[in-house]
Design a protein around this motif. Structure first.
Motif, PDB file in Angstrom:
ATOM      1  N   THR A   1      13.219 -27.750 -30.493  1.00 50.62           N
ATOM      2  CA  THR A   1      12.952 -26.756 -29.456  1.00 50.62           C
ATOM      3  C   THR A   1      11.443 -26.539 -29.358  1.00 50.62           C
ATOM      4  OG1 THR A   1      14.938 -25.643 -30.217  1.00 50.62           O
ATOM      5  CG2 THR A   1      13.548 -24.437 -28.639  1.00 50.62           C
ATOM      6  N   PRO A   2      10.853 -26.886 -28.209  1.00 51.98           N
ATOM      7  CA  PRO A   2       9.388 -26.838 -28.165  1.00 51.98           C
ATOM      8  C   PRO A   2       8.858 -25.415 -27.979  1.00 51.98           C
ATOM      9  CG  PRO A   2      10.251 -27.570 -26.060  1.00 51.98           C
ATOM     10  CD  PRO A   2      11.447 -27.331 -26.936  1.00 51.98           C
ATOM     11  N   ARG A   3       7.649 -25.211 -28.357  1.00 56.97           N
ATOM     12  CA  ARG A   3       6.965 -23.959 -28.043  1.00 56.97           C
ATOM     13  C   ARG A   3       6.952 -23.796 -26.545  1.00 56.97           C
ATOM     14  NH1 ARG A   3       4.454 -21.583 -31.737  1.00 56.97           N
ATOM     15  NH2 ARG A   3       3.305 -20.229 -30.345  1.00 56.97           N
ATOM     16  N   SER A   4       7.150 -22.572 -26.079  1.00 54.40           N
ATOM     17  CA  SER A   4       7.097 -22.376 -24.631  1.00 54.40           C
ATOM     18  C   SER A   4       5.691 -22.035 -24.196  1.00 54.40           C
ATOM     19  CB  SER A   4       8.054 -21.256 -24.229  1.00 54.40           C
ATOM     20  OG  SER A   4       7.683 -20.077 -24.882  1.00 54.40           O
ATOM     21  N   LEU A   5       4.839 -21.742 -25.133  1.00 55.81           N
ATOM     22  CA  LEU A   5       3.506 -21.275 -24.761  1.00 55.81           C
ATOM     23  C   LEU A   5       2.402 -22.090 -25.409  1.00 55.81           C
ATOM     24  CD1 LEU A   5       4.210 -17.511 -25.320  1.00 55.81           C
ATOM     25  CD2 LEU A   5       3.786 -18.572 -23.109  1.00 55.81           C
ATOM     26  N   PRO A   6       2.042 -23.228 -24.833  1.00 52.64           N
ATOM     27  CA  PRO A   6       0.874 -23.910 -25.368  1.00 52.64           C
ATOM     28  C   PRO A   6      -0.330 -22.995 -25.199  1.00 52.64           C
ATOM     29  CG  PRO A   6       1.916 -25.183 -23.618  1.00 52.64           C
ATOM     30  CD  PRO A   6       2.529 -23.835 -23.597  1.00 52.64           C
ATOM     31  N   ALA A   7      -1.264 -23.112 -26.111  1.00 49.86           N
ATOM     32  CA  ALA A   7      -2.360 -22.152 -26.118  1.00 49.86           C
ATOM     33  C   ALA A   7      -3.248 -22.298 -24.875  1.00 49.86           C
ATOM     34  CB  ALA A   7      -3.184 -22.306 -27.386  1.00 49.86           C
ATOM     35  N   SER A   8      -3.323 -23.483 -24.296  1.00 52.83           N
ATOM     36  CA  SER A   8      -4.168 -23.670 -23.121  1.00 52.83           C
ATOM     37  C   SER A   8      -3.649 -24.861 -22.338  1.00 52.83           C
ATOM     38  CB  SER A   8      -5.614 -23.928 -23.541  1.00 52.83           C
ATOM     39  OG  SER A   8      -5.750 -25.264 -23.976  1.00 52.83           O
ATOM     40  N   LYS A   9      -4.140 -24.987 -21.109  1.00 52.10           N
ATOM     41  CA  LYS A   9      -3.742 -26.097 -20.254  1.00 52.10           C
ATOM     42  C   LYS A   9      -4.141 -27.437 -20.894  1.00 52.10           C
ATOM     43  CE  LYS A   9      -3.093 -26.202 -15.331  1.00 52.10           C
ATOM     44  NZ  LYS A   9      -3.497 -25.681 -14.015  1.00 52.10           N
ATOM     45  N   ASN A  10      -5.316 -27.476 -21.478  1.00 53.33           N
ATOM     46  CA  ASN A  10      -5.756 -28.719 -22.103  1.00 53.33           C
ATOM     47  C   ASN A  10      -4.873 -29.086 -23.295  1.00 53.33           C
ATOM     48  OD1 ASN A  10      -7.750 -29.418 -20.347  1.00 53.33           O
ATOM     49  ND2 ASN A  10      -9.399 -28.424 -21.520  1.00 53.33           N
ATOM     50  N   ASP A  11      -4.477 -28.097 -24.074  1.00 51.79           N
ATOM     51  CA  ASP A  11      -3.583 -28.392 -25.193  1.00 51.79           C
ATOM     52  C   ASP A  11      -2.301 -29.046 -24.694  1.00 51.79           C
ATOM     53  OD1 ASP A  11      -4.982 -27.687 -27.468  1.00 51.79           O
ATOM     54  OD2 ASP A  11      -4.549 -25.566 -27.203  1.00 51.79           O
ATOM     55  N   LYS A  12      -1.811 -28.566 -23.577  1.00 52.03           N
ATOM     56  CA  LYS A  12      -0.601 -29.124 -22.982  1.00 52.03           C
ATOM     57  C   LYS A  12      -0.848 -30.582 -22.592  1.00 52.03           C
ATOM     58  CE  LYS A  12       2.931 -26.940 -20.082  1.00 52.03           C
ATOM     59  NZ  LYS A  12       3.082 -25.699 -19.284  1.00 52.03           N
ATOM     60  N   ARG A  13      -1.996 -30.824 -21.959  1.00 50.69           N
ATOM     61  CA  ARG A  13      -2.335 -32.203 -21.564  1.00 50.69           C
ATOM     62  C   ARG A  13      -2.463 -33.094 -22.788  1.00 50.69           C
ATOM     63  NH1 ARG A  13      -6.623 -29.656 -17.719  1.00 50.69           N
ATOM     64  NH2 ARG A  13      -5.548 -29.731 -15.718  1.00 50.69           N
ATOM     65  N   PHE A  14      -3.146 -32.611 -23.799  1.00 51.11           N
ATOM     66  CA  PHE A  14      -3.335 -33.423 -25.003  1.00 51.11           C
ATOM     67  C   PHE A  14      -1.976 -33.753 -25.621  1.00 51.11           C
ATOM     68  CE2 PHE A  14      -7.702 -31.227 -25.646  1.00 51.11           C
ATOM     69  CZ  PHE A  14      -8.233 -31.998 -24.631  1.00 51.11           C
ATOM     70  N   GLN A  15      -1.096 -32.773 -25.592  1.00 53.37           N
ATOM     71  CA  GLN A  15       0.246 -32.958 -26.126  1.00 53.37           C
ATOM     72  C   GLN A  15       0.952 -34.102 -25.388  1.00 53.37           C
ATOM     73  OE1 GLN A  15       1.445 -31.544 -28.786  1.00 53.37           O
ATOM     74  NE2 GLN A  15       3.212 -32.872 -28.505  1.00 53.37           N
ATOM     75  N   VAL A  16       0.867 -34.074 -24.056  1.00 57.46           N
ATOM     76  CA  VAL A  16       1.472 -35.133 -23.238  1.00 57.46           C
ATOM     77  C   VAL A  16       0.881 -36.489 -23.617  1.00 57.46           C
ATOM     78  CG1 VAL A  16       1.566 -36.073 -20.884  1.00 57.46           C
ATOM     79  CG2 VAL A  16       2.043 -33.643 -21.283  1.00 57.46           C
ATOM     80  N   LEU A  17      -0.434 -36.543 -23.730  1.00 54.21           N
ATOM     81  CA  LEU A  17      -1.110 -37.806 -24.049  1.00 54.21           C
ATOM     82  C   LEU A  17      -0.687 -38.343 -25.410  1.00 54.21           C
ATOM     83  CD1 LEU A  17      -4.750 -37.137 -22.829  1.00 54.21           C
ATOM     84  CD2 LEU A  17      -3.219 -38.960 -22.044  1.00 54.21           C
ATOM     85  N   ILE A  18      -0.695 -37.474 -26.391  1.00 57.90           N
ATOM     86  CA  ILE A  18      -0.402 -37.920 -27.756  1.00 57.90           C
ATOM     87  C   ILE A  18       1.049 -38.399 -27.866  1.00 57.90           C
ATOM     88  CG2 ILE A  18      -0.204 -37.136 -30.154  1.00 57.90           C
ATOM     89  CD1 ILE A  18      -2.654 -35.296 -29.533  1.00 57.90           C
ATOM     90  N   THR A  19       1.945 -37.668 -27.218  1.00 56.20           N
ATOM     91  CA  THR A  19       3.344 -38.095 -27.208  1.00 56.20           C
ATOM     92  C   THR A  19       3.473 -39.463 -26.537  1.00 56.20           C
ATOM     93  OG1 THR A  19       3.973 -35.774 -27.042  1.00 56.20           O
ATOM     94  CG2 THR A  19       5.685 -37.399 -26.564  1.00 56.20           C
ATOM     95  N   HIS A  20       2.800 -39.621 -25.404  1.00 59.60           N
ATOM     96  CA  HIS A  20       2.848 -40.887 -24.673  1.00 59.60           C
ATOM     97  C   HIS A  20       2.278 -42.035 -25.515  1.00 59.60           C
ATOM     98  CE1 HIS A  20       2.965 -43.345 -21.005  1.00 59.60           C
ATOM     99  NE2 HIS A  20       1.815 -43.842 -21.397  1.00 59.60           N
ATOM    100  N   ILE A  21       1.138 -41.798 -26.121  1.00 56.87           N
ATOM    101  CA  ILE A  21       0.496 -42.828 -26.947  1.00 56.87           C
ATOM    102  C   ILE A  21       1.420 -43.246 -28.085  1.00 56.87           C
ATOM    103  CG2 ILE A  21      -1.350 -43.159 -28.652  1.00 56.87           C
ATOM    104  CD1 ILE A  21      -3.195 -41.596 -26.729  1.00 56.87           C
TER     105      ILE A  21
END
Lengths: 280, 280
Positions: free
Chosen positions: B157-177
């Protein structure tokens, strides 16, 4: 930001974990590239390394250094819980050289050691766990802690066989540096301590640890300053003295340069991180 | 030599550890600079963060992100075992951002969690132990492992509140990589994924993680190669394919550049480190 807020920390990675049973034992002049930590659950082992013979019994850990041939013999059966491990900090400083744990150490609480080992062995065998490496690494670090703690309480019987003359010298230097964090120490004094030319010492020390002895000294002084800022209410001037950094102004400059934050802000940050939100 | 033989490894350092008892609870909009991990030993807590209300009960961990105000309320008494922690790898990548553990997680084996926590609390209170930090760090890492493992088994169950928009983007990138280690991936594709200019992405990503997305990709490919060299007998050509590194020659070059050793020598070294000296 993060880098400087973490203390060195040990990175621990086993390359083999096993529980071995034998009816008798005769292994001769075997060599590993890393440390072998072998807990004698049951047995009476005669071990040899560097021409010295020792004995290890149930409840003791045998420690074999990397690249040093060792032998183990036993006429009777037994079983060992053993692992092979690399453990070093950011500077490539090896844990078991910084703390020269003896070849045979009696473990204080063997029941606990076995419990943690067996959990590590189970994780080792489970190739699927998503966080397997994290579990193994934390358990292995805990086992090394038990080993170091037992060695400490047993009077720190030192290894009799440093792997090389330079390792012995580095050991002398690091012990000396740790003991003199509140005193003036010069590059020349350190070099004299091990009868070496300062330039040559800087070079071979840095080859091994990625910093010179004086840089290590500064790192350890700053580390002590961080501890005192976190855990005491001492004024900066006294912290400066206790860390061998002269006065508060010098401490301020060095601290800010290395930690990208002033000592005062660091202390405030530590206070915030340390508040008890339940009160009391 | 050492540096490249260690996997990232998490550096874990708590700044507060406590067991808090309360008759009732009403804390409002409190903020910490690090992660707060609070195990509800007993209680019924209403927690709020980012305008969302949740409930946590006995056997669950509440996780509060750094710099994000949170509230906890309870009309009845209870007790929590909690700690405040920094956990990041060499690149300053935070463990709990890489794995976005939810705000409330049910712990699989609460008895074990409590046992490890109480050992950490005892070590925390003992200011004298020579290897205190090592004990605390390994136990704290073990607790974070239990949290991650419970989160994993509970369906991530993921966090619903990433600390910032960039954190969300980084999360997407790292998962994709992580999902594309065996495929061709370009810098432009990665930038497109988060709708950013490649140069700008490189800059802000490196500000946070000290390497660009493509450098991270290469690191993770090499890490996968090391694992396959250690644990399988696959030929280099197949390992190269599985790590998205084209052919054996390219793998050879990249590996040698980064690890100062050839893949073949690395495998031999791993084999030596992994031999079972008791036979069997």
């Amino acid at each position: 930001m993060t880098g400087n807020f973490f203390e060195g920390g040990w990175r621990v990675r086993p390359s083999a974990v096993a529980h071995a049973y034998y009816p008798s034992l005769d292994i001769q002049n075997i060599v590993y590239p890393h440390w072998v930590v072998s807990f004698v659950t049951d047995g009476e082992v005669e071990l040899q390394a560097g021409g010295v013979t020792r004995h290890a019994f149930s409840g003791q850990v045998m420690l074999h250094a990397p690249h040093l041939p060792f032998s183990e013999r036993s006429d009777r059966g037994g079983n060992h819980r053993w692992f092979v491990v690399e453990a070093a900090n950011d500077h490539g400083m090896e844990l078991l050289r910084l703390y020269p744990v003896g070849e045979v150490t009696t473990i204080m609480d063997p029941g606990k050691y076995i419990q943690v080992f067996d959990q590590m062995l189970a994780a080792w065998g489970d190739k699927e766990g998503a966080f397997r490496e994290m579990e193994i690494s934390s358990l292995c670090q805990l086992l090394l802690f038990y080993l170091l703690q037992s060695w400490e309480r047993g009077g720190r019987t030192p290894r009799s066989l440093p792997a090389s003359k330079n390792d012995k010298r580095f050991q002398v230097l690091i012990t000396h540096i740790n003991a003199k964090l509140d005193e003036k120490v010069s590059r020349e004094q350190l070099a004299e301590l091990v009868h070496m030319n300062p330039n040559y010492l800087d070079r071979i020390f840095a080859e091994k640890f990625r910093l010179t002895p004086m840089q290590l000294l500064r790192e350890l002084r700053l580390r002590k300053a961080r501890r005192l800022l976190e855990q005491t209410e001492l004024p900066l001037s006294q912290i400066a003295v206790q860390c061998g950094m002269g006065d508060a102004a010098y401490l301020n400059r060095q601290f800010a340069k290395s930690c990208s934050i002033t000592p005062g802000a660091y202390r405030e940050r530590a206070r915030l991180a340390n508040q008890n939100y339940y009160g009391g």
